[in-house]
Design an enzyme around this catalytic site. Structure first.
Site, PDB file in Angstrom:
ATOM      1  N   PRO A 293       0.851  -1.084   0.033  1.00 41.01           N
ATOM      2  CA  PRO A 293       0.166   0.016  -0.038  1.00 41.01           C
ATOM      3  C   PRO A 293       0.759   1.299  -0.020  1.00 41.01           C
ATOM      4  O   PRO A 293       1.782   1.326   0.579  1.00 41.01           O
ATOM      5  CB  PRO A 293      -0.737  -0.182   1.454  1.00 41.01           C
ATOM      6  CG  PRO A 293       0.205  -0.999   2.224  1.00 41.01           C
ATOM      7  CD  PRO A 293       0.754  -1.950   1.367  1.00 41.01           C
ATOM      8  N   CYS A 363       2.990  29.186 -15.184  1.00 41.06           N
ATOM      9  CA  CYS A 363       2.851  29.916 -16.132  1.00 41.06           C
ATOM     10  C   CYS A 363       2.131  29.040 -17.511  1.00 41.06           C
ATOM     11  O   CYS A 363       2.621  28.724 -18.474  1.00 41.06           O
ATOM     12  CB  CYS A 363       4.085  30.627 -16.997  1.00 41.06           C
ATOM     13  SG  CYS A 363       4.536  31.832 -15.793  1.00 41.06           S
TER      14      CYS A 363
HETATM   15  N1  LLP Z   1       2.974  -1.377  -5.942  1.00 40.64           N
HETATM   16  C1  LLP Z   1       3.279  -0.990  -7.203  1.00 40.64           C
HETATM   17  C2  LLP Z   1       3.919  -2.212  -7.818  1.00 40.64           C
HETATM   18  C3  LLP Z   1       2.951   0.163  -7.968  1.00 40.64           C
HETATM   19  O1  LLP Z   1       3.276   0.283  -8.902  1.00 40.64           O
HETATM   20  C4  LLP Z   1       2.109   0.941  -7.033  1.00 40.64           C
HETATM   21  C5  LLP Z   1       1.807   2.287  -7.585  1.00 40.64           C
HETATM   22  C6  LLP Z   1       1.882   0.518  -5.589  1.00 40.64           C
HETATM   23  C7  LLP Z   1       2.307  -0.677  -5.115  1.00 40.64           C
HETATM   24  C8  LLP Z   1       1.110   1.399  -4.831  1.00 40.64           C
HETATM   25  O2  LLP Z   1      -0.092   1.760  -4.972  1.00 40.64           O
HETATM   26  P1  LLP Z   1      -1.165   2.494  -4.161  1.00 40.64           P
HETATM   27  O3  LLP Z   1      -1.323   1.692  -2.924  1.00 40.64           O
HETATM   28  O4  LLP Z   1      -0.410   3.915  -3.879  1.00 40.64           O
HETATM   29  O5  LLP Z   1      -2.419   2.808  -5.132  1.00 40.64           O
HETATM   30  N2  LLP Z   1       0.952   8.720  -9.726  1.00 40.64           N
HETATM   31  C9  LLP Z   1      -0.276   8.271  -9.500  1.00 40.64           C
HETATM   32  C10 LLP Z   1      -0.207   7.010  -8.932  1.00 40.64           C
HETATM   33  C11 LLP Z   1       0.723   6.104  -9.332  1.00 40.64           C
HETATM   34  C12 LLP Z   1       0.701   4.470  -8.969  1.00 40.64           C
HETATM   35  C13 LLP Z   1       1.872   3.762  -9.160  1.00 40.64           C
HETATM   36  N3  LLP Z   1       2.200   2.635  -8.672  1.00 40.64           N
HETATM   37  C14 LLP Z   1      -1.276   8.990  -8.798  1.00 40.64           C
HETATM   38  O6  LLP Z   1      -0.860  10.251  -8.223  1.00 40.64           O
HETATM   39  O7  LLP Z   1      -2.616   8.837  -8.559  1.00 40.64           O
END
Ligand code: LLP
Length: 433
Positions: A293, A363
């Protein structure tokens, strides 16, 4: 309120983690990222306790530190018994500098260079999540050079659509990440891992996507069905028993009142029962299960404070409030059209008669924090708060327009302290020759 750590005090001011945000804005300046340390710990414990109860020893959570990576967060993770997921030498260096026990880290990424692999090994990263056969060979080469066996998981794409926004859906067959099960390529991936003596294959990894609201448990259950069936088939054919199944991260968080709640412990319990039934049906052992997570650990522990500047009304068209930050500290609306809750910290009791696009100081017209926000009588000098900014804000911040990044101020037990100081103009110039 979207999260219990947000409130209003007797003076009618917005509070975060019980502290007056107007006071914090005065003390630390704006823009500023606030982080509620108790909330981070609470979120960690939601996972660690539920996983311990539902899955037992050996299972656990690795915080996906791409959501927010700075030294102090790794100290908190170590104290909370969390592993960490790292995706670059920069994240590895930050965790190591914080004294994080690196054997509890996993190194991810779809394109690790030879240098990255060597660095990660020398820094003692516990487990590599390999993304391709050529990468397995590169990990094997570096491990052999050091006379050791490197623990690896294989990243597989189960072919699942998590129904989130396209940029963060990662488990589909045509993803840039991992090796597809559906095309038959995953089998060759496992064979390669088993044949390379510098590797100790622990099992498989998948990650279906981010900001997933899995209320019926279907997305993770579907991923489990596919991953467990694959593990069973491989065991029958090659005798390899999956010790670890890493099911990734991705539970969604509430950015607005209309977002649903995800009951994480209930979801984890249901998934454990589902996996046990699958293991029994397939005649394979229940694996240790790892989770990654990111967002759901830090998002609701964050709030950004800005000072409003120009207030502009275009009769018959729209209204704007400009703030002293923008897409340089929060690019998520510009990139994904992400919803946020914006509050006027000093006017919590007042009724809003008009709507405004809350925009940044960069900008370009795409520099929008949130469009169409109801705000009561905004004035130059007002403090505006954007909620739920703990994940993927600081970590995605840039110096676009040569704007220094805001500091991270931690709130804990009624006290506050700086975890990341504000960038200075000298910092901005420090790499220029
Ligand atoms: N494990 C892997 C292999 C991942 O690629 C990710 C997120 C996570 C875990 C964690 O996922 P989470 O629990 O945070 O949903 N920049 C984007 C989010 C990109 C997520 C990429 N991978 C945003 O701001 O929504």
């Amino acid at each position: 309120m979207i999260c219990e750590n947000i409130g209003v005090n007797d003076a009618g001011h917005l509070t975060f983690a019980g502290q007056d945000t107007l006071f914090l804005a005065r003390q630390y300046g704006t823009p500023v990222y606030l982080m509620d340390e108790e909330r981070i710990r609470y979120n960690c414990r939601l996972y660690t306790q539920a996983i311990a109860e539902a899955f037992g020893p050996g299972s656990g959570a690795h915080y996906a530190s791409k959501a927010a990576s700075f030294k102090h967060i790794y100290r908190i993770m170590a104290q909370e018994g969390m592993g960490v997921d790292l995706v670059s030498p920069g994240e590895i260096a930050t965790a190591a500098a914080a004294g994080f026990p690196m054997e509890h880290s996993c190194f991810h990424g779809n394109n690790k260079t030879d240098w990255d692999i060597a660095y990660a090994m020398d820094m003692g990263v516990g487990c590599f999540v390999a993304d391709s056969i050529t990468e397995l060979e590169a990990i094997h080469a570096q491990a052999s050079k050091r006379g050791r066996r490197q623990k690896v998981l294989l990243r597989l794409t189960p072919g699942i659509d998590p129904h989130t926004y396209e940029a963060v859906a990662t488990g589909k067959v045509d993803s840039k990440f991992g090796v597809a099960i559906e095309t038959g390529q995953a089998e060759g991936f496992v064979k390669a891992a088993l044949e390379l003596p510098g590797l100790e294959l622990l099992g498989y990894h998948c990650h279906v996507g981010s900001q997933v609201f899995d209320s019926e448990g279907s997305v993770y259950h579907d991923a489990a069905d596919i991953m467990m069936a694959f593990a069973g088939a491989i065991q029958a054919k090659y005798g390899f028993r999956m010790e670890v199944l890493d099911i990734g991260g991705g539970y969604g968080v509430r950015y607005t009142e209309s977002d649903p709640y995800v009951d994480i412990p209930a979801n984890l319990n249901a998934l454990a029962a589902h996996l046990r039934a699958l293991a029994q049906k397939l005649g394979i052992a229940m694996p240790k299960v790892w989770f990654e997570p990111g967002r759901s650990i830090v998002a609701d522990a964050g709030m950004t404070l800005y000072t409003a500047g120009t207030v502009k009304r275009i009769p018959g068209y729209k209204n704007y409030v400009s703030v002293d930050g923008g897409m340089s500290d929060n690019p998520r609306f510009a990139l994904y059209g992400s919803a946020y809750t914006v509050l006027s910290a000093g006017r919590m009791g007042q009724q809003a008669q008009e709507r405004f696009d809350v925009v940044g100081r960069c900008c370009e017209s795409g520099d929008v924090i949130q469009p169409d926000v109801a705000l009561p009588q905004p004035q130059r000098g007002d403090i505006l708060a954007v909620c739920t900014t703990g994940a993927y804000n600081y970590s995605m911040a840039s110096n676009y327009n040569r704007i220094p990044r805001p500091p991270i101020v931690m709130l804990s037990g009624g006290e506050s302290y700086v975890a990341v100081r504000r960038e200075t103009l000298e910092d901005l110039l420090s790499c220029d020759v």
